[in-house]
Design a protein around this motif. Structure first.
Motif, mmCIF file in Angstrom:
data_model
loop_
_atom_site.group_PDB
_atom_site.id
_atom_site.type_symbol
_atom_site.label_atom_id
_atom_site.label_comp_id
_atom_site.label_asym_id
_atom_site.label_seq_id
_atom_site.Cartn_x
_atom_site.Cartn_y
_atom_site.Cartn_z
ATOM 1 N N LEU A 90 11.591 6.607 -21.336
ATOM 2 C CA LEU A 90 10.627 6.002 -22.255
ATOM 3 C C LEU A 90 9.228 6.582 -22.088
ATOM 4 O O LEU A 90 8.776 6.817 -20.968
ATOM 5 N N ALA A 91 8.542 6.768 -23.225
ATOM 6 C CA ALA A 91 7.112 7.104 -23.178
ATOM 7 C C ALA A 91 6.286 5.864 -23.486
ATOM 8 O O ALA A 91 5.142 5.750 -23.054
ATOM 9 N N GLY A 92 6.862 4.940 -24.258
ATOM 10 C CA GLY A 92 6.135 3.720 -24.596
ATOM 11 C C GLY A 92 6.973 2.812 -25.471
ATOM 12 O O GLY A 92 8.069 3.186 -25.904
ATOM 13 N N THR A 93 6.454 1.600 -25.697
ATOM 14 C CA THR A 93 7.116 0.665 -26.616
ATOM 15 C C THR A 93 6.011 -0.049 -27.388
ATOM 16 O O THR A 93 4.840 0.052 -27.032
ATOM 17 N N ASN A 94 6.394 -0.784 -28.415
ATOM 18 C CA ASN A 94 5.371 -1.588 -29.100
ATOM 19 C C ASN A 94 5.369 -3.025 -28.578
ATOM 20 O O ASN A 94 4.792 -3.911 -29.192
ATOM 21 N N GLY A 95 6.032 -3.229 -27.440
ATOM 22 C CA GLY A 95 5.982 -4.547 -26.785
ATOM 23 C C GLY A 95 6.790 -5.618 -27.496
ATOM 24 O O GLY A 95 6.652 -6.798 -27.198
ATOM 25 N N VAL A 140 5.448 6.672 -13.499
ATOM 26 C CA VAL A 140 5.800 5.353 -12.952
ATOM 27 C C VAL A 140 4.644 4.824 -12.101
ATOM 28 O O VAL A 140 4.259 3.653 -12.216
ATOM 29 N N THR A 157 2.225 2.683 -31.397
ATOM 30 C CA THR A 157 1.479 3.739 -30.707
ATOM 31 C C THR A 157 2.445 4.811 -30.206
ATOM 32 O O THR A 157 3.398 4.489 -29.487
ATOM 33 N N ARG A 174 1.490 5.563 -12.327
ATOM 34 C CA ARG A 174 0.360 5.198 -13.205
ATOM 35 C C ARG A 174 0.618 3.837 -13.867
ATOM 36 O O ARG A 174 -0.239 2.959 -13.854
ATOM 37 N N ARG A 175 1.834 3.680 -14.402
ATOM 38 C CA ARG A 175 2.164 2.425 -15.104
ATOM 39 C C ARG A 175 2.190 1.223 -14.163
ATOM 40 O O ARG A 175 2.016 0.082 -14.591
ATOM 41 N N TYR A 200 -0.700 -1.053 -14.451
ATOM 42 C CA TYR A 200 -1.034 -1.631 -15.759
ATOM 43 C C TYR A 200 -0.610 -3.097 -15.853
ATOM 44 O O TYR A 200 0.386 -3.508 -15.270
ATOM 45 N N PRO A 216 2.360 7.509 -27.671
ATOM 46 C CA PRO A 216 1.497 8.022 -26.607
ATOM 47 C C PRO A 216 1.655 9.532 -26.448
ATOM 48 O O PRO A 216 2.609 10.114 -26.995
ATOM 49 N N LEU A 247 10.878 1.829 -29.637
ATOM 50 C CA LEU A 247 10.727 2.532 -28.357
ATOM 51 C C LEU A 247 10.320 3.964 -28.662
ATOM 52 O O LEU A 247 10.799 4.551 -29.627
#
Lengths: 224, 512
Positions: free
Chosen positions: A43-48, A184, A70, A186-187, A190, A72, A168
């Motif tokens: 995964l690079a990101g999700t919209n939650g 990982v 988004t 870095r995240r 968050y 990323p 996703l």
């Protein structure tokens, strides 16, 4: 009553115990190295938004859009749970528009695939936040979340639906956990108290090593 | 002055001094304190790995503690209304944090992530700067009917945090919970020392099996009243073992009373243990009659019961009078009532809740409720809202390891049958304690599952963690003496690896 060979038994036990611990640690490190080297799409990101239920059902030719998606840096494809009513996947086009309505990225929904988790590669892979839309030649349904309903809920032909689609964003190709480790770390900082930054990942890893060594040492000394 | 005169009459004079308690703590072996430290650090690690509100029911436990800390009152538990008060279960500050950490969606879908990208982190930081009131409304959540001791403990951590940031307070409160796991591990260490005083290496082995159990740590790393319940239960096992082995002196009667009072005020689940505890205290008083005489033995048992019951009775009366919480138990234990289901049917459902369905049974849970999945897989590790865990093969083969350890422990016990007989009366009381818990959780489970509510989780059996520590500690002793520590070392490394991979699946779930 002392045994007839008082020194031999403990020496035998200590030696075997030592070898058991050494072999155990070696096997453990080998398994960890193997596990970390496993390669997969990441995964690079999700919209939650969670894929909890079917929330969006669009007929052929209808445009279904999810705002506030988004992509990323490094995001190469989007992934959604798409249902086709047990028919093959229809052909479709995905667009990503920025806040001024300009199409900044696009992708193609390839026909013929099975329903379920579907990956759509992005043509430009640009880092951007915008509205993701899909228009297909057949009916589609999407997984998402009925709540929260708010300004970023999905639309079908511009009509707000009071629900959101789960999106996703995937990194390009396959990656091992070794390659993903910097992301990982870095995240890890968050979404928490600002003091608990990325450094806590390193601290936690060191703490786990410390308690494992301490546990083995304590057990070792208690068997003597 | 460390001594307090409680009674003036010479016959009943009771001299309480802190010195013996301090001496007892000083007598704890160094290995015991190391086990405490390992439990604390490991749960502390879990507390930073788990994102906010990804521990079962953490948002509700936090809201109870925050309400208590901010208002000095217990939540009244009034039902939530709709409209403006729809989010009134939590304070506006907590609602803000829950929303912007994506807590609800994160606990729903396996592919969902929380704050994951730099852009989302910027939005999150911006939203966290928006001022919001920390004072909630005290409306009903699933936890408001629980007793207040854990929340009072967490309220202290809340106050002591040098920041009004809720996430900072949550981090400190999680560490306070981690300390409870450390204390639980220490209690289990000392419990094993009472049972097997000559096998020094067994004490840390059993205690560390609990300290490294990932499912336990996934609770201990968060704000959840179960943590005080686990500590109180482990301390109860320790106090009973000491009282049984050394005799029920006044001091030991007080110790049992205190830990039972803590248990009763920690979570209502503790009620399930009380019939067995009562029996154990009567048994100890009976055994002490030769040494102290009937009168003193009876007095000690009554003293123990009074100390255990008084705080809870005061709590219940305050519920009815001062706090207006709708009754003596504030509506708690209501879920365990299954008056609409006949007894035989209830017992069959309870059997089904724990064990495989038998051919002659008529009643079965609807759907796919599977005892094995709930208890065995749940113990191996189903984390968060039971939504993620290990690869399937871990459960498939892990169960055989659990069964092997169990049978090794049984063999080890039978090999020491003379010692087993010495402990048999207390073991019978422990069985009653376990049966009480099994019945309590079972009836609540029947009630909930028939009502199609998700209920069953392995953690409900964790008040019996001391028995898990005993099982792991005892198992290697099934082997000849020279091989036993080798198996002990292997088991220790397996539990450490279990913990490590529990952490890595959690990290990959939330950050990968």
């Amino acid at each position: 009553m002392q045994s007839a060979t008082p020194a031999r038994k403990p020496r035998f036990t200590r030696s075997l115990l030592g070898w058991t611990i050494i072999c155990g640690v070696a096997i453990f490190l080998g398994v960890v190295a193997l596990e970390m080297s496993g390669s997969a799409q990441r995964l690079a990101g999700t919209n939650g938004i969670g894929a909890n239920e079917i929330v969006g059902q669009a007929r052929a030719g209808q445009k279904i859009c999810q705002p506030d998606v988004t992509i990323p840096a490094g995001g190469a494809a989007v992934r959604m749970e798409i249902f086709t009513y047990n028919k093959p996947m229809p052909r479709g086009r995905l667009t990503l528009t920025n806040s001024s309505g300009k199409v900044v990225d696009s992708g193609t929904l390839e026909p013929g695939g099975p329903q379920g988790m579907t990956t759509i590669p992005l043509a430009k892979s640009k880092a951007v936040t915008g509205t993701l839309c899909i228009k297909a030649s057949g009916p589609l349904a999407f997984a998402g979340q009925a709540e929260p309903a708010g300004p970023t809920t999905m639309t079908i032909n511009r009509a707000a639906q009071g629900a959101s689609i789960a999106v996703l964003v995937m990194l390009p190709g396959n990656k091992t956990w070794w390659q993903l480790l910097p992301d990982v770390i870095r995240r890890f900082g968050y979404g928490k108290w600002s003091f608990l930054g990325s450094w806590t990942f390193i601290a936690a890893a060191l703490a786990v090593v410390f308690i494992c060594v301490l546990a083995l040492r304590t057990f070792w000394s208690e068997t003597s | 002055m460390s001594a307090v005169q409680l009674k003036a009459r010479p016959a009943l004079r009771l001299r309480l001094s802190w010195q013996p308690w301090i001496r007892t703590l000083r007598r704890v072996p160094r290995a015991g304190w190391i086990c405490f430290l390992i439990g604390l650090i490991n749960a502390g690690v879990w507390s930073v790995v788990l994102p906010p509100f990804q521990v079962p029911d953490e948002s509700m436990h936090l809201s109870y503690a925050q309400y208590l800390a901010e208002t000095g009152k217990l939540p009244s538990g009034k039902p939530t209304t709709t409209g403006a008060d729809a989010n009134g279960q939590f304070s506006p500050q907590e609602n803000n944090v829950v929303n912007y950490t994506f807590a609800w969606s994160l606990s729903g879908g396996l592919d969902t992530r929380g704050v994951f990208t730099p852009a989302q982190q910027k939005t999150f930081e911006r939203q966290m700067r928006v001022p919001a009131s920390p004072v909630g409304y005290g409306y009903s959540t699933d936890q408001t009917n629980q007793p207040p001791l854990y929340y009072a403990y967490e309220a202290l951590a809340y106050w002591l945090t040098p920041s009004s940031n809720l996430l900072a307070r949550l981090a400190v409160m999680r560490l306070a919970s981690a300390a409870l796991l450390g204390a639980t591990v220490l209690a289990i260490f000392l419990f094993l020392r009472e049972l097997m005083p000559r096998s020094r290496w067994v004490w840390p082995l059993g205690a560390l099996a609990v300290a490294f159990q990932p499912q336990v740590n996934s609770i201990a790393g968060g704000v959840n009243a179960d943590n005080l319940l686990y500590f109180a239960s482990a301390a109860t096992f320790l106090a009973l073992a000491r009282g049984y082995r050394r005799g029920l002196t006044t001091r030991r009667a007080i110790a049992i009373g205190v830990v039972v009072a803590i248990g009763l005020l920690s979570k209502l689940t503790y009620w399930g243990l009380t019939p067995g505890i009562g029996l154990a205290v009567l048994l100890m008083a009976y055994r002490s009659r030769g040494e102290y005489g009937y009168r003193r033995a009876a007095k000690n048992a009554i003293l123990c019961g009074s100390i255990a019951a008084t705080p809870f009775v005061v709590y219940g009366l305050l519920n009815m009078t001062v706090w207006d919480r709708g009754g003596f138990l504030a509506g708690g234990l209501g879920g365990t009532g299954v008056s609409t289901v006949p007894l035989i049917e209830t017992l069959e459902y309870i059997w089904d809740f724990y064990l495989p369905h038998l051919w002659f049974m008529h009643y079965q849970f609807p759907g796919e409720t599977n005892a094995h999945t709930i208890w065995v897989n749940g113990f191996i590790g189903l984390f968060g809202a039971e939504q993620y865990g290990f690869p399937l093969w871990v459960y498939k083969y892990g169960q055989y390891l659990i069964y092997a350890v169990f049978w090794l422990a049984v063999i080890a016990g039978l090999r020491r049958w003379k010692r087993l007989l010495e402990w048999a009366p207390l073991a019978a009381c422990v069985l009653v304690m376990a049966a009480g818990l099994v019945y309590e959780i079972g009836t609540a489970g029947v009630h909930n599952v028939l009502g199609h509510a998700q209920f069953e989780q392995a953690r409900y059996m964790f008040p019996l963690l001391a028995l898990y520590g005993l099982m792991v500690g005892l198992a290697p002793k099934a082997l000849p003496r020279r091989w036993a520590p080798v198996l002990g070392a292997a088991l220790l490394m397996i539990v450490m690896a279990h913990n490590f991979f529990g952490l890595t699946v959690t990290i990959s779930r939330y950050y990968g």
